[in-house]
Design a protein around this motif. Structure first.
Motif, PDB file in Angstrom:
ATOM      1  N   GLN A   7      72.018  70.366  72.630  1.00 39.45           N
ATOM      2  CA  GLN A   7      71.442  69.762  73.613  1.00 39.45           C
ATOM      3  C   GLN A   7      70.581  70.656  74.498  1.00 39.45           C
ATOM      4  O   GLN A   7      70.919  71.887  74.655  1.00 39.45           O
ATOM      5  CB  GLN A   7      72.690  69.025  74.484  1.00 39.45           C
ATOM      6  CG  GLN A   7      73.403  68.069  73.984  1.00 39.45           C
ATOM      7  CD  GLN A   7      72.568  66.934  73.165  1.00 39.45           C
ATOM      8  OE1 GLN A   7      71.982  66.444  73.778  1.00 39.45           O
ATOM      9  NE2 GLN A   7      72.854  67.054  71.844  1.00 39.45           N
ATOM     10  N   GLY A   8      69.805  69.961  75.249  1.00 36.28           N
ATOM     11  CA  GLY A   8      68.689  70.596  76.346  1.00 36.28           C
ATOM     12  C   GLY A   8      69.806  70.788  77.554  1.00 36.28           C
ATOM     13  O   GLY A   8      70.861  70.565  77.445  1.00 36.28           O
ATOM     14  N   SER A  26      69.383  64.919  82.880  1.00 40.51           N
ATOM     15  CA  SER A  26      68.252  64.839  83.916  1.00 40.51           C
ATOM     16  C   SER A  26      67.735  63.399  83.925  1.00 40.51           C
ATOM     17  O   SER A  26      67.449  62.908  82.320  1.00 40.51           O
ATOM     18  CB  SER A  26      67.225  65.992  83.683  1.00 40.51           C
ATOM     19  OG  SER A  26      67.896  67.108  83.835  1.00 40.51           O
ATOM     20  N   GLN A  27      67.380  62.502  84.766  1.00 38.67           N
ATOM     21  CA  GLN A  27      66.596  61.514  84.803  1.00 38.67           C
ATOM     22  C   GLN A  27      65.085  61.946  84.127  1.00 38.67           C
ATOM     23  O   GLN A  27      64.483  62.987  84.532  1.00 38.67           O
ATOM     24  CB  GLN A  27      66.430  60.649  86.037  1.00 38.67           C
ATOM     25  CG  GLN A  27      67.768  60.211  86.347  1.00 38.67           C
ATOM     26  CD  GLN A  27      68.347  59.147  85.374  1.00 38.67           C
ATOM     27  OE1 GLN A  27      69.124  59.470  84.313  1.00 38.67           O
ATOM     28  NE2 GLN A  27      67.787  58.206  85.433  1.00 38.67           N
ATOM     29  N   PRO A  28      64.607  61.023  83.099  1.00 34.88           N
ATOM     30  CA  PRO A  28      63.082  61.529  82.883  1.00 34.88           C
ATOM     31  C   PRO A  28      62.071  60.943  83.798  1.00 34.88           C
ATOM     32  O   PRO A  28      62.422  60.152  84.684  1.00 34.88           O
ATOM     33  CB  PRO A  28      62.876  60.467  81.620  1.00 34.88           C
ATOM     34  CG  PRO A  28      64.051  59.464  81.808  1.00 34.88           C
ATOM     35  CD  PRO A  28      65.053  60.026  82.339  1.00 34.88           C
ATOM     36  N   PRO A  29      60.975  61.460  83.895  1.00 38.27           N
ATOM     37  CA  PRO A  29      59.957  61.031  85.129  1.00 38.27           C
ATOM     38  C   PRO A  29      59.520  59.909  84.613  1.00 38.27           C
ATOM     39  O   PRO A  29      59.586  59.323  83.769  1.00 38.27           O
ATOM     40  CB  PRO A  29      58.762  62.416  84.902  1.00 38.27           C
ATOM     41  CG  PRO A  29      59.027  62.795  83.611  1.00 38.27           C
ATOM     42  CD  PRO A  29      60.525  62.847  83.248  1.00 38.27           C
ATOM     43  N   ASP A  30      58.776  59.316  85.737  1.00 42.37           N
ATOM     44  CA  ASP A  30      58.178  57.851  85.500  1.00 42.37           C
ATOM     45  C   ASP A  30      57.038  58.026  84.508  1.00 42.37           C
ATOM     46  O   ASP A  30      56.230  59.205  84.450  1.00 42.37           O
ATOM     47  CB  ASP A  30      57.512  57.526  86.754  1.00 42.37           C
ATOM     48  CG  ASP A  30      58.599  57.100  88.058  1.00 42.37           C
ATOM     49  OD1 ASP A  30      59.785  56.889  87.487  1.00 42.37           O
ATOM     50  OD2 ASP A  30      58.206  56.911  89.235  1.00 42.37           O
ATOM     51  N   ASP A  38      57.734  66.080  73.247  1.00 42.34           N
ATOM     52  CA  ASP A  38      58.281  67.212  72.071  1.00 42.34           C
ATOM     53  C   ASP A  38      59.974  67.105  72.075  1.00 42.34           C
ATOM     54  O   ASP A  38      60.420  66.660  72.868  1.00 42.34           O
ATOM     55  CB  ASP A  38      57.746  68.521  72.439  1.00 42.34           C
ATOM     56  CG  ASP A  38      58.080  68.936  74.142  1.00 42.34           C
ATOM     57  OD1 ASP A  38      59.252  68.676  74.503  1.00 42.34           O
ATOM     58  OD2 ASP A  38      57.552  69.873  74.660  1.00 42.34           O
ATOM     59  N   ASP A  39      60.265  67.726  71.174  1.00 46.79           N
ATOM     60  CA  ASP A  39      61.969  67.859  70.934  1.00 46.79           C
ATOM     61  C   ASP A  39      62.643  68.400  72.102  1.00 46.79           C
ATOM     62  O   ASP A  39      63.741  67.874  72.433  1.00 46.79           O
ATOM     63  CB  ASP A  39      62.078  68.676  69.780  1.00 46.79           C
ATOM     64  CG  ASP A  39      61.453  67.918  68.346  1.00 46.79           C
ATOM     65  OD1 ASP A  39      61.548  66.809  68.403  1.00 46.79           O
ATOM     66  OD2 ASP A  39      61.705  68.443  67.606  1.00 46.79           O
ATOM     67  N   ALA A  44      66.489  67.187  76.675  1.00 41.49           N
ATOM     68  CA  ALA A  44      66.577  67.482  78.157  1.00 41.49           C
ATOM     69  C   ALA A  44      66.951  66.111  78.836  1.00 41.49           C
ATOM     70  O   ALA A  44      67.653  66.075  79.937  1.00 41.49           O
ATOM     71  CB  ALA A  44      65.613  68.314  78.931  1.00 41.49           C
ATOM     72  N   TYR A  45      66.234  65.157  78.304  1.00 39.10           N
ATOM     73  CA  TYR A  45      66.543  63.945  79.195  1.00 39.10           C
ATOM     74  C   TYR A  45      67.353  62.860  78.283  1.00 39.10           C
ATOM     75  O   TYR A  45      67.385  61.878  78.773  1.00 39.10           O
ATOM     76  CB  TYR A  45      64.940  63.103  79.435  1.00 39.10           C
ATOM     77  CG  TYR A  45      64.116  63.927  80.057  1.00 39.10           C
ATOM     78  CD1 TYR A  45      64.545  64.460  81.384  1.00 39.10           C
ATOM     79  CD2 TYR A  45      62.698  64.397  79.824  1.00 39.10           C
ATOM     80  CE1 TYR A  45      63.784  65.118  82.392  1.00 39.10           C
ATOM     81  CE2 TYR A  45      62.018  64.961  80.356  1.00 39.10           C
ATOM     82  CZ  TYR A  45      62.316  65.403  81.568  1.00 39.10           C
ATOM     83  OH  TYR A  45      61.424  66.312  82.693  1.00 39.10           O
ATOM     84  N   GLY A  46      68.130  63.278  77.411  1.00 35.71           N
ATOM     85  CA  GLY A  46      69.006  62.450  76.749  1.00 35.71           C
ATOM     86  C   GLY A  46      68.932  61.696  75.648  1.00 35.71           C
ATOM     87  O   GLY A  46      69.350  60.592  75.433  1.00 35.71           O
ATOM     88  N   TYR A  47      67.539  61.812  75.043  1.00 38.60           N
ATOM     89  CA  TYR A  47      66.970  60.987  73.733  1.00 38.60           C
ATOM     90  C   TYR A  47      67.632  61.688  72.505  1.00 38.60           C
ATOM     91  O   TYR A  47      67.475  62.890  72.752  1.00 38.60           O
ATOM     92  CB  TYR A  47      65.508  60.603  74.002  1.00 38.60           C
ATOM     93  CG  TYR A  47      65.143  60.070  74.995  1.00 38.60           C
ATOM     94  CD1 TYR A  47      64.875  58.614  74.806  1.00 38.60           C
ATOM     95  CD2 TYR A  47      64.728  60.380  76.212  1.00 38.60           C
ATOM     96  CE1 TYR A  47      64.468  57.642  75.997  1.00 38.60           C
ATOM     97  CE2 TYR A  47      64.337  59.656  77.329  1.00 38.60           C
ATOM     98  CZ  TYR A  47      64.041  58.441  76.840  1.00 38.60           C
ATOM     99  OH  TYR A  47      63.682  57.496  78.108  1.00 38.60           O
ATOM    100  N   PRO A  48      67.820  60.792  71.615  1.00 34.79           N
ATOM    101  CA  PRO A  48      68.046  61.509  70.270  1.00 34.79           C
ATOM    102  C   PRO A  48      66.955  62.299  69.862  1.00 34.79           C
ATOM    103  O   PRO A  48      65.831  61.608  69.918  1.00 34.79           O
ATOM    104  CB  PRO A  48      68.460  60.098  69.396  1.00 34.79           C
ATOM    105  CG  PRO A  48      68.901  59.110  70.332  1.00 34.79           C
ATOM    106  CD  PRO A  48      67.908  59.431  71.685  1.00 34.79           C
ATOM    107  N   GLY A  49      67.196  63.207  68.901  1.00 31.85           N
ATOM    108  CA  GLY A  49      66.073  63.915  68.186  1.00 31.85           C
ATOM    109  C   GLY A  49      65.404  63.217  67.196  1.00 31.85           C
ATOM    110  O   GLY A  49      65.803  62.253  66.763  1.00 31.85           O
TER     111      GLY A  49
END
Length: 319
Positions: A7-8, A26-30, A38-39, A44-49
């Motif tokens: 994880q990031g 961390s919450q992703p930016p708007d 990028d991966d 970092a924002y909790g999305y699957p790679g």
């Protein structure tokens, strides 16, 4: 939607009962676009790679091409549920296994290998009380994906959604609760993830590379485009065996000593894939179906409709 690597950056840790620790992202930016990110940003924002397999990549891009709001999950303990693992029949090769509380499908890891991720997509059922239901008693049909629990291991890592129903004074009451668990620690509702009957859920569990005690869980409501992701540690003294992976409808012990199954109709688990530490990708069709049996009667059945499509059907007790 397989996760590649560790994880990031994560945010604050949350200590839950049973020796479990949660870390949220961390919450992703708007305006964040996971398809273009990028991966490093995805992790970092909790999305699957991004998956390496072309077919899985195409599905990943389809899921995330429409924005999904990833919330920072909050949790509520439900200590009265999932008190035990199923009492199962002996393992068979490419056939039907039976348990007293689970039905669906299971794949077993090849010799010397172990499962590291599992995915499934399904529609949350609209549960009804079964014939002969007792007034004031909760009946359940919990839909989930998971690793371990049916092949001699003492743990199970799972995530899904409970569909509970009760008749009280002639009125039907229902509750829907998305949840996760690393058994033998307690189950935890994800209290701020909205779910309604008929919503399509996508679940993904990824064990961290080189670990048997930490994993990342993704539970997405595809219909509402809201999801949650978080990293979890195993309860104290527990390690993931990784010897089986499942797509399951379960009945729970809620307010009686016996697990009570709701009348849920049919549940279909699509994208029923699992992967191993050695890099093997398996679908549900490579394993066995699971039937739920009560007092000699089969009350819920599993069937492989296509290699990565599992049908689970309510059949009910004979009266």
């Amino acid at each position: 939607m397989r996760l590649n690597g560790k994880q990031g950056a994560t945010m604050s840790a949350i200590e839950l009962p049973g020796g479990v620790t949660i870390r949220t992202f961390s919450q992703p930016p708007d305006g964040f676009d996971p398809v273009r990110a990028d991966d490093r940003a995805l992790l970092a924002y909790g999305y699957p790679g991004r998956p390496e397999d072309p077919a899985m990549l195409e599905r990943w891009e389809r899921v995330f091409s429409t924005p999904i709001q990833l919330i920072r999950p909050t949790f509520r303990s439900m200590p009265y549920k999932r008190r035990r693992l199923p009492e199962a029949t002996a393992r068979v090769e490419h056939g039907t296994e039976s348990t007293d509380i689970w039905s669906g499908a299971v794949v077993h890891a090849p010799a010397g290998d172990s499962f590291k991720w599992i995915e499934g997509e399904w529609t949350v059922p609209n549960a009804f009380p079964p014939s002969g239901a007792v007034d004031g008693v909760w009946y359940s049909a919990s839909t989930w994906i998971g690793i371990d629990g049916i092949d001699g291991s003492g743990d199970v890592l799972q995530a899904g959604c409970d569909s509970d129903v009760m008749t009280s004074g002639g009125t039907i009451q229902r509750q829907l609760n998305p949840w996760w668990e690393w058994f033998p620690a307690g189950s935890f509702w994800i209290s701020n993830l909205p779910v309604a009957q008929g919503d399509t859920m996508d679940g993904l569990i990824c064990v961290d590379t080189g670990s048997t005690t930490s994993a990342t869980i993704y539970l997405l409501n595809i219909t509402s485009r809201v999801g949650a992701s978080f990293r979890a540690t195993a309860p104290t003294g527990t390690t993931l065996a990784g010897n089986s992976a499942e797509w399951v409808v379960e009945r729970l012990e809620i307010d009686t000593n016996a697990p009570e199954l709701a009348r849920y109709g049919d549940v279909y688990f699509a994208a029923a894939y699992a992967g191993t530490a050695a890099g093997a990708q398996m679908d549900a069709g490579a394993g066995n179906v699971i039937n739920m049996v009560d007092s000699g009667y089969t009350i819920s059945t599993g069937q492989i409709e296509a290699p990565a499509l599992v049908q689970v059907r309510y059949t009910g007790l004979a009266l």
